[in-house]
Write a protein that holds these residues in place. Structure first.
Motif, mmCIF file in Angstrom:
data_model
loop_
_atom_site.group_PDB
_atom_site.id
_atom_site.type_symbol
_atom_site.label_atom_id
_atom_site.label_comp_id
_atom_site.label_asym_id
_atom_site.label_seq_id
_atom_site.Cartn_x
_atom_site.Cartn_y
_atom_site.Cartn_z
ATOM 1 N N SER A 259 11.178 -13.216 -108.937
ATOM 2 C CA SER A 259 10.048 -12.326 -108.713
ATOM 3 C C SER A 259 8.881 -12.762 -109.601
ATOM 4 C CB SER A 259 10.449 -10.890 -109.059
ATOM 5 O OG SER A 259 9.330 -10.051 -109.008
ATOM 6 N N LYS A 260 7.705 -12.754 -109.053
ATOM 7 C CA LYS A 260 6.531 -13.203 -109.799
ATOM 8 C C LYS A 260 6.204 -12.266 -110.959
ATOM 9 C CE LYS A 260 4.345 -15.813 -106.102
ATOM 10 N NZ LYS A 260 5.437 -15.848 -105.195
ATOM 11 N N GLU A 261 6.605 -11.005 -110.852
ATOM 12 C CA GLU A 261 6.333 -10.056 -111.930
ATOM 13 C C GLU A 261 7.219 -10.293 -113.150
ATOM 14 O OE1 GLU A 261 6.949 -8.815 -108.700
ATOM 15 O OE2 GLU A 261 4.808 -8.735 -108.269
ATOM 16 N N THR A 262 8.383 -10.907 -112.959
ATOM 17 C CA THR A 262 9.309 -11.124 -114.072
ATOM 18 C C THR A 262 9.129 -12.484 -114.739
ATOM 19 O OG1 THR A 262 11.011 -12.001 -112.598
ATOM 20 C CG2 THR A 262 11.035 -9.620 -113.020
ATOM 21 N N TYR B 33 4.467 -16.297 -118.634
ATOM 22 C CA TYR B 33 3.177 -16.923 -118.355
ATOM 23 C C TYR B 33 3.330 -18.427 -118.101
ATOM 24 C CZ TYR B 33 -1.627 -18.472 -118.945
ATOM 25 O OH TYR B 33 -2.848 -19.057 -118.751
#
Length: 132
Positions: free
Chosen positions: A101-104, A107
């Motif tokens: 998931s891109k949220e997890t 950076y």
């Protein structure tokens, strides 16, 4: 009869004054005998290193780039910065990054995903254009 094939070319380097550089490479005919001098044939085998085991284990041989300098000594691990030991860590592949998931993502992993995804799209576009 040993024959050699010679090839030479000339290139000019332009700076303040033109300098001619001549390179010549010769090839001996196959089956010819190599001449042996006093020291034997050149390149018969690997040459033994003249450095002792103590020098090899305490210095970084060949890392000196200065004329008058010496090869640096190998220090204890505590003397080096922490980030140095993480340079060889494995980074996740593009397929692994796409699955997450891109949220997890951290950076650095998000930056890597964007970079690898862009690179993959460019390669795909280039291959499509090459076919047409």
């Amino acid at each position: 009869m040993a024959m050699s094939h010679g090839r030479s070319f000339r290139s000019h380097i332009v700076g303040r004054e033109a300098v001619g550089l001549v390179l010549r490479r010769t090839f001996a005919a196959a089956g010819g005998k190599a001449k042996k001098g006093k020291g034997g044939a050149a390149g018969d085998g690997p040459k033994a290193s003249s450095l002792g085991k103590e020098v090899k284990s305490t210095t970084v041989v060949g890392a000196n780039i200065l004329k008058d300098g010496a090869d640096p000594k190998i220090l204890a691990d505590s003397e080096y910065p922490d980030w140095l030991f993480h340079l060889l860590d494995k980074h996740p592949a593009l397929s692994e990054l796409r699955r997450k998931s891109k949220e997890t993502l951290s950076y650095q992993d998000l930056k890597r995903l964007v970079k690898l995804d862009t690179r993959a799209r460019i390669k795909e576009n280039n291959s499509e254009r090459a076919k047409n």
